[in-house]
Design a protein around this motif. Structure first.
Motif, PDB file in Angstrom:
ATOM      1  N   PHE A  15     -27.696 -10.318  69.444  1.00  0.00           N
ATOM      2  CA  PHE A  15     -27.895  -9.232  70.429  1.00  0.00           C
ATOM      3  C   PHE A  15     -27.570  -9.417  72.282  1.00  0.00           C
ATOM      4  O   PHE A  15     -27.782  -8.015  72.902  1.00  0.00           O
ATOM      5  N   GLY A  16     -26.987 -10.573  72.604  1.00  0.00           N
ATOM      6  CA  GLY A  16     -26.924 -10.171  73.646  1.00  0.00           C
ATOM      7  C   GLY A  16     -25.304  -8.930  74.095  1.00  0.00           C
ATOM      8  O   GLY A  16     -25.123  -8.519  74.514  1.00  0.00           O
ATOM      9  N   MET A  17     -25.167  -8.991  72.884  1.00  0.00           N
ATOM     10  CA  MET A  17     -24.041  -7.884  72.833  1.00  0.00           C
ATOM     11  C   MET A  17     -24.383  -6.361  72.903  1.00  0.00           C
ATOM     12  O   MET A  17     -23.540  -5.572  73.514  1.00  0.00           O
ATOM     13  N   LEU A  18     -25.699  -6.402  72.126  1.00  0.00           N
ATOM     14  CA  LEU A  18     -26.082  -5.271  72.152  1.00  0.00           C
ATOM     15  C   LEU A  18     -26.565  -4.871  73.555  1.00  0.00           C
ATOM     16  O   LEU A  18     -26.549  -3.761  73.942  1.00  0.00           O
ATOM     17  N   ILE A 141     -23.443  -8.698  58.442  1.00  0.00           N
ATOM     18  CA  ILE A 141     -22.558  -7.235  58.538  1.00  0.00           C
ATOM     19  C   ILE A 141     -22.730  -7.148  59.971  1.00  0.00           C
ATOM     20  O   ILE A 141     -21.604  -6.969  60.944  1.00  0.00           O
ATOM     21  N   TYR A 142     -24.650  -6.187  60.400  1.00  0.00           N
ATOM     22  CA  TYR A 142     -23.954  -5.477  61.009  1.00  0.00           C
ATOM     23  C   TYR A 142     -23.833  -6.062  62.570  1.00  0.00           C
ATOM     24  O   TYR A 142     -23.308  -5.171  63.318  1.00  0.00           O
ATOM     25  N   ARG A 143     -25.102  -7.375  62.651  1.00  0.00           N
ATOM     26  CA  ARG A 143     -24.790  -8.012  63.888  1.00  0.00           C
ATOM     27  C   ARG A 143     -22.508  -8.395  64.173  1.00  0.00           C
ATOM     28  O   ARG A 143     -22.575  -8.071  65.142  1.00  0.00           O
ATOM     29  N   ALA A 144     -22.072  -8.519  62.694  1.00  0.00           N
ATOM     30  CA  ALA A 144     -19.958  -8.338  63.602  1.00  0.00           C
ATOM     31  C   ALA A 144     -20.641  -7.399  63.851  1.00  0.00           C
ATOM     32  O   ALA A 144     -19.370  -7.385  64.541  1.00  0.00           O
ATOM     33  N   PHE A 145     -20.432  -6.286  62.953  1.00  0.00           N
ATOM     34  CA  PHE A 145     -19.748  -5.080  64.017  1.00  0.00           C
ATOM     35  C   PHE A 145     -20.099  -5.064  64.958  1.00  0.00           C
ATOM     36  O   PHE A 145     -19.216  -4.183  66.474  1.00  0.00           O
ATOM     37  N   ILE A 146     -21.544  -5.216  65.806  1.00  0.00           N
ATOM     38  CA  ILE A 146     -21.904  -4.806  66.873  1.00  0.00           C
ATOM     39  C   ILE A 146     -21.376  -6.062  68.020  1.00  0.00           C
ATOM     40  O   ILE A 146     -20.614  -5.410  68.679  1.00  0.00           O
ATOM     41  N   ILE A 147     -20.603  -7.062  67.801  1.00  0.00           N
ATOM     42  CA  ILE A 147     -20.191  -7.886  68.917  1.00  0.00           C
ATOM     43  C   ILE A 147     -18.558  -7.768  68.370  1.00  0.00           C
ATOM     44  O   ILE A 147     -17.653  -7.688  69.493  1.00  0.00           O
ATOM     45  N   LEU A 148     -18.013  -6.387  67.640  1.00  0.00           N
ATOM     46  CA  LEU A 148     -16.523  -6.869  67.373  1.00  0.00           C
ATOM     47  C   LEU A 148     -16.806  -5.140  68.273  1.00  0.00           C
ATOM     48  O   LEU A 148     -15.742  -4.934  69.019  1.00  0.00           O
ATOM     49  N   GLY A 250     -29.123 -13.522  75.860  1.00  0.00           N
ATOM     50  CA  GLY A 250     -28.905 -13.267  74.082  1.00  0.00           C
ATOM     51  C   GLY A 250     -29.466 -14.708  74.387  1.00  0.00           C
ATOM     52  O   GLY A 250     -30.527 -14.287  72.268  1.00  0.00           O
ATOM     53  N   ILE A 251     -28.671 -15.528  73.159  1.00  0.00           N
ATOM     54  CA  ILE A 251     -28.673 -16.832  73.389  1.00  0.00           C
ATOM     55  C   ILE A 251     -29.337 -17.513  73.626  1.00  0.00           C
ATOM     56  O   ILE A 251     -30.462 -18.199  72.760  1.00  0.00           O
ATOM     57  N   GLY A 252     -29.574 -17.116  75.174  1.00  0.00           N
ATOM     58  CA  GLY A 252     -31.261 -18.342  75.528  1.00  0.00           C
ATOM     59  C   GLY A 252     -32.617 -17.191  74.659  1.00  0.00           C
ATOM     60  O   GLY A 252     -33.495 -18.408  74.511  1.00  0.00           O
ATOM     61  N   ASP A 253     -32.682 -16.489  74.399  1.00  0.00           N
ATOM     62  CA  ASP A 253     -33.398 -15.545  73.973  1.00  0.00           C
ATOM     63  C   ASP A 253     -33.341 -15.908  72.504  1.00  0.00           C
ATOM     64  O   ASP A 253     -34.704 -16.532  71.800  1.00  0.00           O
TER      65      ASP A 253
END
Lengths: 287, 392
Positions: A15-18, A141-148, A250-253
């Motif tokens: 979420f943070g990366m987004l 999977i989509y979250r991993a993709f966003i991080i990438l 993101g992590i805090g949220d």
């Protein structure tokens, strides 16, 4: 318990990366040009609509729609910068804020007129859907993709600013505009390129965000708060700052909502206030 | 000079005359909705329902010509709704107030309806208390307890014993949580956990993880429409909280057409409670969906559309019954006990509470002819709002 903490960290980081992708462009342009562009969230909305239209009307695959969203918003921003923003560089901050927030309203009205008020949908390819199980934990999977994608963008930005000629010009223009001009740098052109890059990143972030937060004409307002929080926590003009700030928020949220759901939604604001109390310029702010 | 004065006098007389004649014919309905802002989509869908009814039935009833005056709250803005209602009554001389997608706005305008003695048709605002705010309010939408109280009882009958509830943290969500829990625990079930999500929540992963940790038999969900249904549906599926191992129960917003499209396969098996089902096999409904989609570029009708459509039906029938008399008392009297067949199914207005009485449908997402649809499992007929008259 370990597995729960792992998944919360993973989801929060994604979420943070987004948020990072949506806001890094604003951090760069704001730090460089001292121009407060509150329409940055609306730029993200534009990228989202470009991606949706490309996939729906033209039948492009998702992976082709993402760079298209970047390019379309970058080109549109050149027009906007030439015709509208350039007049406001010397204007006061209040004028910039009022003008760009007005632009968000205009963008919302245009989006309503063009696409209607309905929620837009992006149909992801099958390989990005669902989740994958590792060590008994299910990762989306989509979250991993966003991080990438976010890591890739960060690497490109850092490398580009540190190692390329344009990067050197940008840093020179930021550090001392008059000296750079005196040395014969075309600062206006450098600014235009930087602004296009920042706006293109907003477009890319918007296209990636549709799957997670949806897309409707109010997108520009919805994401603005998060974008501003990331920029102010990270510090202006610092890519590293935006990255760390966005990851932290993101992590805090997500962690806040997981461990204390009653106050979870306030945690992001508590973080913001406490960080700015200690470091008024943000984590990596220089000015 | 004399000529112009005379001319002006004649002109003024003519204007006054035509205005008088107009007043006898025109009947004004003031529609108050959040046409702009975060709820613009709901307002547009509701308005499209009103427009469709007028397109099908013409704009003349009981010798009067209907004129719709739209007012935008840009809300949720109860104070603006109140001001607009006042302006409509005082300045525009409307005969009937209508619209009201959101509870706070209906509450804001209720007092004006009482003071002006005008019929106020609430076409969506769905918390129980709305109809109790004025003797001139009639509701044609739905109430949240109406949908969820019977749903809770039904869930227990299906053999579900433990449910975790997850609702949006605002009036309607809290209503949904309370009424589902009441129906479910009265039947003998246990609520093993209850979380509330922020109303504008972009990311559900943390809440869904909490549900997964508790590993209940079923989860009950209420989220507002828009982007959240698809987001929460996908988050559940990513955690493996999906049918058939888990039961996912929710109010119908979770599986509205756009959300289903976005969720794709992950929507399969979700069970929802709702008063309007798009795919319900019924000639009235088929004609309604056909007419609506062709008038709205292929957009399908939803709960707001049907609330607007039936609201107009109520206004038309009430006017026929009063022979065009627009006094609030006469119209409310005509509306009480009115019953008709709507595209949603048989419905009526409770003469005691002036609230909507209708069939509640329990649906499950199943594949029909290669497409995922809400397939009706059970119809619970003539459901009233369970909270009216209960000391709260």
């Amino acid at each position: 318990m370990i597995s729960q903490i792992t998944i919360v960290l993973f989801d929060g980081f994604a979420f943070g990366m987004l948020l990072f992708l949506l806001s890094v462009g604003l951090s760069v342009t704001l730090g460089m040009m001292n121009f407060i562009n509150l329409a940055h969230g609306a730029f993200g909305m534009f990228g989202g609509y470009v991606a949706v239209t490309a996939m729906r009307q033209l039948g492009l695959p998702f992976l082709a729609a993402l760079p298209l969203a970047f390019i379309a918003m970058a080109l549109a921003s050149v027009v906007i910068e030439r015709s509208l923003f350039r007049r406001l560089y010397k204007a006061g901050e209040l004028n910039q804020v009022l003008f760009t927030i007005g632009l968000v309203f205009v963008a919302a009205a245009v989006a309503t007129f063009t696409f209607g008020t309905v929620q837009q949908v992006i149909i992801l390819p099958d390989w990005l859907r669902g989740s994958v199980e590792l060590w008994g934990i299910r990762f989306g999977i989509y979250r991993a993709f966003i991080i990438l994608v976010a890591l890739l963008v960060t690497a490109l930005l850092v490398f580009g600013l540190e190692r390329t000629r344009l990067g050197a010009q940008i840093r020179a223009a930021v550090d001392n505009q008059r000296m750079a001009q005196g040395l014969g740098l075309d600062v206006e052109r450098v600014f235009a390129v930087t602004f296009a890059l920042g706006s293109g990143l907003a477009g890319l972030g918007g296209a990636l965000a549709v799957e997670i937060v949806g897309l409707s004409p109010s997108f520009g307002f919805q994401m603005l708060v998060y974008v501003l929080i990331v920029v102010s926590v990270g510090g202006l003009g610092s890519i590293t700052g935006s990255f760390v700030g966005a990851a932290l928020l993101g992590i805090g949220d997500v962690a806040g909502k997981y461990f204390w759901p009653e106050i979870g939604s306030f945690l992001i604001y508590l973080l913001l206030v406490s960080i700015l109390l200690v470091r008024p310029l943000g984590l990596f702010g220089k000015r | 000079m004399l000529k112009t004065t005379a001319g002006a006098a004649v002109l003024a007389l003519g204007l006054a005359f035509s205005a008088g004649a107009m007043a006898q014919e025109t009947l004004k309905i003031g529609v108050i909705l959040p046409y702009s802002g975060p709820f613009a989509d709901a307002a547009n869908q509701l308005q499209a329902g009103i427009d469709l009814y007028l397109a099908e039935h013409g704009n003349e009833v009981a010798g009067r010509t209907i004129e719709i005056i739209k007012r935008d709250t840009g809300g949720p803005a109860p104070d603006v709704a109140r001001r607009l209602a006042q302006e409509l009554v005082v300045r525009d001389n409307v005969d009937i107030l209508a619209g009201f997608a959101l509870t706070p706005e209906a509450l804001g305008a209720a007092e004006i309806a009482t003071e002006a003695q005008k019929l106020m048709v609430v076409m969506n605002a769905a918390t129980s208390i709305v109809t109790e705010q004025s003797p001139y309010i009639v509701r044609t939408g739905v109430t949240i307890p109406q949908l969820n109280y019977s749903f809770g009882g039904w869930a227990y009958e299906q053999g579900i014993r433990e449910v975790y509830t997850l609702v949006a943290d605002y009036g309607p969500g809290i209503d949904a949580e309370a009424s589902f829990a009441k129906g479910f625990t009265e039947a003998g079930g246990t609520i093993v956990g209850a979380d509330r999500t922020p109303v504008a929540n972009p990311d559900f992963s943390a809440f869904v993880q909490r549900v997964a940790d508790a590993s209940p038999e079923a989860v009950y969900i209420f989220v507002p429409g828009g982007a959240q249904p698809a987001a929460i549906g996908k988050a559940l599926a990513d955690r493996g909280i999906a049918p058939p191992d888990f039961k996912v129960l929710a109010q119908g917003e979770l599986t509205h057409p756009e959300a289903m499209e976005s969720m794709g396969e992950t929507a399969r098996g979700i069970i929802t409670t709702f008063h309007y089902t798009l795919e319900r096999d019924d000639p009235l409904n088929a004609a309604y969906v056909e007419g609506y989609t062709s008038a709205n570029n292929g957009r399908k009708p939803d709960l707001f559309s049907i609330g607007g459509y039936d609201g107009m039906h109520l206004i038309f029938e009430a006017l026929k019954a009063t022979n065009g008399d627009t006094s609030g008392d006469a119209l409310v009297e005509a509306a009480k006990g009115m019953a008709w067949d709507s595209p949603r199914g048989p419905m009526s207005i409770d003469p005691e509470t002036r609230d909507v009485v209708q069939t509640v449908y329990i649906r499950e997402v199943q594949e029909v002819d290669g497409e995922l649809q809400n397939v009706i499992l059970e119809e619970i007929p003539a459901v009233k709002d369970p909270l009216h008259g209960v000391a709260k």
